[in-house]
Every structure is written in C-alpha cells, then in structure tokens.
Design an enzyme around this catalytic site. Structure first.
Site, PDB file in Angstrom:
ATOM      1  N   THR A 241     -60.235  -7.113  -5.846  1.00  0.00           N
ATOM      2  CA  THR A 241     -60.168  -5.913  -5.969  1.00  0.00           C
ATOM      3  C   THR A 241     -59.138  -5.413  -7.034  1.00  0.00           C
ATOM      4  OG1 THR A 241     -60.531  -3.678  -4.989  1.00  0.00           O
ATOM      5  CG2 THR A 241     -58.889  -5.255  -4.121  1.00  0.00           C
ATOM      6  N   GLN A 263     -55.058  -0.765  -1.909  1.00  0.00           N
ATOM      7  CA  GLN A 263     -55.751  -1.731  -2.630  1.00  0.00           C
ATOM      8  C   GLN A 263     -55.150  -3.085  -2.415  1.00  0.00           C
ATOM      9  OE1 GLN A 263     -59.299  -1.299  -3.286  1.00  0.00           O
ATOM     10  NE2 GLN A 263     -58.727   0.579  -1.859  1.00  0.00           N
ATOM     11  N   HIS A 266     -55.570  -5.861  -0.017  1.00  0.00           N
ATOM     12  CA  HIS A 266     -56.801  -6.692   0.041  1.00  0.00           C
ATOM     13  C   HIS A 266     -56.341  -8.301   0.025  1.00  0.00           C
ATOM     14  CE1 HIS A 266     -60.317  -4.211   0.889  1.00  0.00           C
ATOM     15  NE2 HIS A 266     -59.812  -3.182   0.059  1.00  0.00           N
ATOM     16  N   GLU A 332     -62.112  -1.256 -11.419  1.00  0.00           N
ATOM     17  CA  GLU A 332     -63.218  -1.218 -10.474  1.00  0.00           C
ATOM     18  C   GLU A 332     -63.284   0.132  -9.816  1.00  0.00           C
ATOM     19  OE1 GLU A 332     -64.051  -3.252  -6.136  1.00  0.00           O
ATOM     20  OE2 GLU A 332     -62.313  -3.600  -6.984  1.00  0.00           O
ATOM     21  N   HIS A 333     -62.059   0.589  -9.412  1.00  0.00           N
ATOM     22  CA  HIS A 333     -61.696   1.931  -8.992  1.00  0.00           C
ATOM     23  C   HIS A 333     -60.791   2.655  -9.774  1.00  0.00           C
ATOM     24  CE1 HIS A 333     -61.952  -0.750  -5.486  1.00  0.00           C
ATOM     25  NE2 HIS A 333     -62.984  -0.036  -4.985  1.00  0.00           N
ATOM     26  N   ASP A 366     -64.304   3.544  -0.012  1.00  0.00           N
ATOM     27  CA  ASP A 366     -64.354   2.263   0.628  1.00  0.00           C
ATOM     28  C   ASP A 366     -65.266   2.649   1.848  1.00  0.00           C
ATOM     29  OD1 ASP A 366     -63.119   0.542  -1.193  1.00  0.00           O
ATOM     30  OD2 ASP A 366     -61.168   0.764  -0.026  1.00  0.00           O
ATOM     31  N   GLU A 420     -96.639 -10.866 -39.286  1.00  0.00           N
ATOM     32  CA  GLU A 420     -95.492 -11.874 -38.648  1.00  0.00           C
ATOM     33  C   GLU A 420     -96.405 -13.329 -38.462  1.00  0.00           C
ATOM     34  OE1 GLU A 420     -94.737 -10.164 -34.781  1.00  0.00           O
ATOM     35  OE2 GLU A 420     -93.418  -8.569 -35.466  1.00  0.00           O
ATOM     36  N   HIS A 425    -103.092 -12.393 -32.697  1.00  0.00           N
ATOM     37  CA  HIS A 425    -102.742 -11.047 -32.076  1.00  0.00           C
ATOM     38  C   HIS A 425    -103.730  -9.967 -32.495  1.00  0.00           C
ATOM     39  CE1 HIS A 425     -99.130 -13.283 -30.998  1.00  0.00           C
ATOM     40  NE2 HIS A 425     -98.404 -11.944 -30.398  1.00  0.00           N
TER      41      HIS A 425
END
Length: 437
Positions: A241, A263, A266, A332-333, A366, A420, A425
């Site tokens: 984290t 944090q 963690h 992340e945060h 969280d 093309e 097509h």
C-alpha cells in the site's frame, strides 16, 4: 528517520519527476519464476498441489480446501456483535456507492433506422482473492464482493489462505463476512496457487475457471495475476500500500503523522509520503513520526516502512509543484490537507482514491466511507483505476440498421473496403441489395 527530498528551487520535467519518485525495491518479474512453478503445479496436480503448497507456505494442511457450509455458519454465529454491526454498515455504504457506478443502457439514433445501443454486460463468473498474511482483511471481502454483486455477477468464488492458528481453516471473520454476503463457494487456498486455480480451474474441487480475478495480495500474487492475464482477466497487480499527503502550513502535523503511520502499519514495504511547501510542517511531522514509530502497536513494521527508501517528506516551492509530484507518484491514497483542498484537487490527475480535508482520513476509506479500498498501488494509478462495479462490467455496442439505413451508407462502405483492399467487406453489403433480395 524518514528521509527528506528537497525539490525547492527546481522545475523538474515530467521525466525528472518520475525519476525523483522513491519506490520500494519490489520486482514482480523477480517473483514470476516461483509463481509460474506454483501455477503449473496446480494445473498438473490440482488438489494435491494446493494442499502441499498450503503446508509449505501457510504452515498448515487444511482438512478442507472447499470450505463446508458448516464452517461458515459457525463463523457467523461466533462473529463479535460490534464487528458484525460495523461490517453490515460497511456493506450498506459500499452498496450505495457501487450502485452509482453502473451506467444506464443508452440507445443513440445515428440516422433514420440506424441505432447504436450501449449496454453494460456483467461478467458471469469471478474469483475474488482475500489475503491473509500480516493482517486479516474482512473489509476486503466486502470491497470485492459487493461491487461484483451490484454489477450482476451470477457466480462468485472466494479464496483466502488457510490459517495455521485456526486449524487450517480460513480466518473465521473472513468466513463470517462471506456468509453475511451470501457467498457459499469459498476455498482455503492462497498465493499464486490460488490465482492459478481460479484461472484454470480444479475439477476435483468443482472449481470452474473464472473470467476475472480480483483482489490484493503479495508480490507472488501480483506475479501470478500477470502470468494468467490473457487466460483470465485481472483487476490490477496490487502490491504494498501507499499514501501521499499534500499539506500546507494550515495542516495539523499530528493528524498528518497519524495518517502516514496508519498505512505504514500494513507492511514494511508500504510507502508513506508527505509533500509540502511548509518547512515548519515538515519538521513537526517528522518529530511526531519519530514518537509514533516507538509507541504504535506495530512499531517494527512502521519503522521499517517510514525509514525505507519508498517513504519520505518532499519539500516543494508551492502547491502546484506538490500536485505535479503527486501526479508523478500516482498514489493509491491521496490526502489533501490544505487551506483550500478543492483548489488543489483541480490540479490532480492521478490517484486511486482522494480524501479531502482533515476529517477524511484514508482509514475512513479503508472501512466505512462507502468508497472501495481495492486500489492501484505502486504508481499504477497513473494508468488504472480502483475496483468498482464497473470492473465487473463489459461495455458492448449493439448495432441495429434497417434495410434503408444500410442502403444509405452502402456506397461509403464499398469505397472504404476498396481503399483497404478488402473488397469482400463491400461485397457483403452490396449482396443484400442484389435483385430478388
């Protein structure tokens, strides 16, 4: 002591900012060989491989790889009432926020008789991974399961490592939350082997392959998700984290320090960053961090994180420079604790989740904010987003043209197909207007 990075008086280019961003020495590629061996073992030996891996890596051989309903019922009956109340409120809030992430079906009229309908189709079967290493994450069960259910996923399998101190069972709190959410396909398996089992299936367990694997994990889980991508979808390669706080002189250094520590607890490789234009705030935060490193419950882990190369206090000239560094970091945060957080928000491009003001800490996200805490780590917020109901949805365009609407564009199709060098097509269109049709 947490390091200080002084960028004052400089005007770094985007490339120089990226180079200045500190990162932990985690290399998913280095874990790939081990992860590949574990996945191949599961593909070859199925249940026996998962049992052997649990015994070797989780230090316990589970009596059941597929969790019996009785284990879930026992866990739910034994769930602490206060925890149950908190989980139920978290579920309620995440459901509300996730519902807002489901786009409505929209039909657009291109011309008379010509419509494009944009619909969002849920994935049918997903595998949700809930880690179980340094901590227990019942909140991650909510964050994975609820958006999948809101999106309309009809088949959900959940895996979490067996716990040596729980007689080889999945942690009872995780089982209880799964029970609250009505998940009845649960496996006591972890790590890269669990990801491989989700991707390729284990017939002996009745585990069918999934279309998408989501959820955080260690570097081996991240490596495994990278390896199975293409066989199945993944949400992201989630790693340790990280948090980045942009703060000015108006911020309370005690709150900033507390949020960084929240944090850092963690993982030793968790990244905690403060970016500020105030030397006084930086010094005060550093002092509070020094105290908290010693007093917090997970002191050793927090100290390793804050003293690691991935964490630091960055000094900048102004909040514009702070936002530029944050965008390069891709947190992340991201917390914005400034006198005018909304003004700083306008400068932010890259972040997994953003928390504005002193009363919106990451810890809120969280658990019970209603937002999802499964977010891109390691700078991946620069190009990806967090988990949500949209993760489990696939946009599909449904094209409906009448005969006259097709006739109107037939010549355009023929011209483009000729340009093309793909004349068949055009022929596929003109054939519809041949005599007799």
């Amino acid at each position: 002591m947490i390091q200080t990075i002084d960028l004052r008086g400089t005007r770094p280019t985007p490339a120089e900012l990226l180079a200045a961003v500190p990162r932990a020495l985690t290399d998913v590629t280095a874990a790939s060989d081990v992860a590949a061996e574990l996945i191949d073992d599961v593909r070859a030996r199925g249940e026996d491989a998962l049992l052997d891996q649990a015994e070797r890596l989780d230090r316990v051989r589970p009596s059941h790889l597929r969790v019996p309903a009785s284990h879930v019922a026992e866990a739910l009956a034994g769930l602490d009432p206060a925890v149950r109340t908190a989980i139920e409120e978290t579920i309620r809030r995440v459901r509300i926020a996730s519902a807002a992430q489901v786009p409505p079906q929209v039909t657009t009229t291109i011309a008379d008789g010509a419509t494009i309908t944009q619909r969002w189709q849920p994935i049918n079967r997903v595998g949700l991974y809930v880690p179980g290493g340094k901590a227990v994450y019942p909140s991650s069960v909510v964050m994975n399961v609820v958006p999948a259910q809101i999106a309309g996923v009809s088949s959900i399998a959940l895996a979490s490592p067996p716990q040596s101190d729980c007689d080889g069972r999945v942690h009872p709190t995780i089982l209880a939350v799964a029970g609250l959410l009505g998940i009845d396909e649960i496996y006591a398996m972890g790590g890269a082997g669990a990801v491989g089992a989700f991707a390729y299936g284990v017939p002996g367990l009745g585990l069918d392959p999934v279309q998408l694997v989501t959820g955080p994990g260690n570097v081996y889980v991240a490596a495994a998700k990278r390896l199975v991508r293409g066989v199945t979808g993944i949400d992201s390669e989630a790693g340790p984290t990280d948090i980045l706080v942009i703060a000015d002189a108006s911020a309370d250094p005690r709150l900033v320090a507390a949020d960084l520590v929240s944090q850092a607890e963690h993982d030793e490789l968790a990244a905690a960053m403060l970016v500020t234009d105030s030397v006084e705030l930086a010094d005060a935060v550093a002092l509070h961090l020094a105290d908290l490193m010693q007093s917090t419950t997970h002191s050793t882990r927090v100290t390793a994180s804050l003293n690691g190369r991935q964490s630091g206090i960055v000094l900048v000239d102004d909040l514009t420079a702070a936002a530029a560094f944050s965008n390069a970091f891709g947190p992340e945060h991201l917390e914005i604790q400034t006198s005018d957080p909304d003004a700083v928000l306008t400068l932010i491009e890259n972040a997994g989740a953003i928390f504005l003001g002193p009363h919106s800490p990451v810890s809120l996200g969280d658990y019970v904010a209603g937002s999802n805490h499964v977010l891109p780590t390691g700078g991946q917020a620069r190009f990806s987003s967090g988990l949500g109901a949209y993760t489990f949805l696939r946009p599909q365009q449904v094209v409906t043209y009448s005969r006259e609407a097709l006739r109107e564009v037939a010549d355009h199709i023929a011209a483009l197909s000729t340009a093309e060098a793909l004349p068949a097509h055009g022929d596929a269109v003109t054939a519809r207007f041949a005599p007799g049709l």
